[in-house]
Design an enzyme around this catalytic site. Structure first.
Site, PDB file in Angstrom:
ATOM      1  N   ASP A 155       1.226  -1.311  -0.237  1.00  0.00           N
ATOM      2  CA  ASP A 155       0.361  -0.331   0.080  1.00  0.00           C
ATOM      3  C   ASP A 155       0.932   1.575  -0.174  1.00  0.00           C
ATOM      4  O   ASP A 155       1.315   1.825   0.899  1.00  0.00           O
ATOM      5  CB  ASP A 155      -0.842   0.095   1.533  1.00  0.00           C
ATOM      6  CG  ASP A 155      -2.235   1.064   0.873  1.00  0.00           C
ATOM      7  OD1 ASP A 155      -2.353   1.954  -0.468  1.00  0.00           O
ATOM      8  OD2 ASP A 155      -2.985   1.057   2.053  1.00  0.00           O
ATOM      9  N   GLU A 187      -2.651  10.269   0.768  1.00  0.00           N
ATOM     10  CA  GLU A 187      -4.062   9.724   0.428  1.00  0.00           C
ATOM     11  C   GLU A 187      -3.629   9.075   1.751  1.00  0.00           C
ATOM     12  O   GLU A 187      -5.120   9.101   2.753  1.00  0.00           O
ATOM     13  CB  GLU A 187      -4.129   8.117  -0.433  1.00  0.00           C
ATOM     14  CG  GLU A 187      -4.727   7.553  -0.775  1.00  0.00           C
ATOM     15  CD  GLU A 187      -4.871   6.690   0.212  1.00  0.00           C
ATOM     16  OE1 GLU A 187      -6.111   6.336   0.074  1.00  0.00           O
ATOM     17  OE2 GLU A 187      -4.081   6.116   1.040  1.00  0.00           O
ATOM     18  N   GLU A 188      -2.818   8.602   2.981  1.00  0.00           N
ATOM     19  CA  GLU A 188      -3.757   8.039   4.128  1.00  0.00           C
ATOM     20  C   GLU A 188      -3.726   8.696   5.245  1.00  0.00           C
ATOM     21  O   GLU A 188      -4.391   8.296   6.260  1.00  0.00           O
ATOM     22  CB  GLU A 188      -1.583   7.029   4.307  1.00  0.00           C
ATOM     23  CG  GLU A 188      -1.317   6.301   3.596  1.00  0.00           C
ATOM     24  CD  GLU A 188      -1.945   4.844   3.506  1.00  0.00           C
ATOM     25  OE1 GLU A 188      -3.195   5.188   4.165  1.00  0.00           O
ATOM     26  OE2 GLU A 188      -1.966   3.948   3.133  1.00  0.00           O
TER      27      GLU A 188
HETATM   28 ZN   LIG Z   1      -4.432   3.325  -0.240  1.00  0.00          ZN
END
Ligand SMILES: [Zn+2]
Length: 422
Positions: A155, A187-188
């Site tokens: 990820d 994004e996180e």
């Molecule tokens: Zn991700």
């Protein structure tokens, strides 16, 4: 503020990319004789895809500190004939690091038909890159089962690497393919990178791209949809007193308990009776009371308590969920000491799944897709796909890892999605 810096005005002439098409080693390896660090390394070194994946995983890029990996990816794409723009994104923490999305395309085709995107930030902590022969496979194993561990291997640097090589291979076979790449930051933790892109002139109205492919760990399946998120706090105020004389005070915990136990069952209440909304594709919305903080000591009537609640939305949107929660709380308590504070949220996202040959699943995590406002043309809806290698079950964990086979299959999967869109 939007700042664009163009890094490489690649020539319109296409260059051949023999290095990216190099065949990997194949066949079985003997774990007893060959599973030394050197022989595992050899599998990685012999493959440009696996080497690129290794290089970006080795660079720590926890949200808000993506600069170094961003520079690396930018240089790599520039060296492979992409025109690359840095899209500066404002930092949201104390960090003084420069932050930027990477936007890449071929020649002057700044508004390509197909956009492939993933994120270059990871969750903390940084976990170093390492290689592992598969456990329990006896003395021999296939190179496809070699396990690559470390933060971001899944990820989402697995998706980033597979997207880059799917694009390179596609362009090598079809030099006119109208492809763009977006690798964003944040994004996180906040979606800052994609929100910035969404508001920029790279996302015009109507949309210039007709297909967008999001890369996240989906175990090589196409995702039909994922839930939205919505958070709120329930706060109760009371009055402190000696626990031997509770009538002299007012317990904030006694005030909040019935409200929390009602909210805890709200996902099971039918929507027509005031419960959370449901959908055929994504099932029930779910609600989690994740943190409760209140009181100071066992012998003091608590004056303050607050609970943090997160809802995963299967249907509806943050605004109508806010109404549902408000009504539920209001119906259940008249205590003026109880209040609810709502946070921003995101709606559920549905994706296209019309390309054959893929397993189709739904997932419970959120993605950047919710932060990208799509401006559909009246006569043409932008198609959106969500696909990538690796499992969400190990993403964010201490055991985050992916196999060589999954990474290599993801390149073929992205190529099939691109070719269906072309
Ligand atoms: Zn991700």
């Amino acid at each position: 503020m939007k700042i664009y810096l163009i890094f490489s005005l690649a020539s319109l002439a296409r260059v051949a990319l023999p290095s990216v098409l190099q065949q990997p080693l194949s066949g079985e390896l003997s774990a007893e004789t060959d599973s030394t660090k050197t022989s595992l390394d050899r599998i990685i070194v012999s493959s440009p895809l696996l080497s690129f994946h290794r290089d970006i995983v080795r660079i720590s890029s926890i949200s808000d500190h993506e600069r170094n990996v961003g520079e690396f990816v930018l240089d790599f794409l520039s060296a492979h004939n992409f025109t690359v723009e840095k899209q500066i994104v404002q930092s949201e923490s104390e960090s003084q690091d420069e932050r930027f999305n990477i936007y890449a395309y071929i020649g002057e085709n700044r508004h390509p038909d197909i956009l492939l995107t993933s994120h270059i930030d990871t969750v903390p902590p940084f976990i170093p890159y390492s290689l592992h022969a598969p456990a329990g496979k006896g003395s021999k194993f296939h190179r496809a089962d070699l396990l690559i561990a470390g933060r971001g291997t899944v990820d989402a640097k697995g998706s980033v690497a597979a997207i880059v090589f799917a694009a390179l291979e596609t362009l090598n076979e079809a030099p006119d393919a109208s492809i763009g790449l977006l690798f964003d930051v944040g994004e996180e933790n906040s979606g800052a990178g994609m929100k910035h892109f969404s508001d920029s002139d790279l996302n015009p109205s109507p949309a210039s791209f007709h297909t967008i492919i999001f890369g996240e760990p989906t175990e090589l399946s196409l995702v039909a949809g994922h839930k939205g998120t919505f958070g709120f706090k329930v706060i109760a105020e009371g009055k402190a007193a000696h626990s031997g004389y509770p009538w002299l005070g007012k317990s904030a915990i006694s005030s909040i308990l019935p409200v929390l136990s009602l909210l805890d069952t709200l996902e099971d209440v039918p929507p027509e009776q005031g419960g959370l909304l449901r959908s055929d594709v994504l099932g029930n919305s779910t609600l989690n009371i994740g943190v409760v903080n209140g009181g100071v000591a066992g012998n003091v009537v608590p004056a303050h308590v607050e609970a943090s609640v997160k809802v995963r939305l299967a249907a509806g949107n943050p605004s109508n969920t806010e109404d549902i929660v408000k009504k539920a709380v209001k119906n259940f308590t008249t205590d003026s000491g109880v209040s609810v504070v709502f946070e921003r949220g995101s709606s559920p996202q549905l994706f296209d799944t019309d390309v054959g040959g893929f397993n189709v699943i739904t997932v419970n995590y959120g993605t950047d897709a919710a932060s990208l406002k799509i401006h559909d043309r009246e006569d043409r809806k932008v198609r959106r796909y969500l696909y990538g290698p690796g499992s969400i079950h190990v993403a964010h964990g201490d055991d985050e890892a992916i196999t060589v086979g999954e990474l290599e299959e993801a390149v073929q999967g992205y190529k099939r999605l691109i070719s269906a869109a072309l």
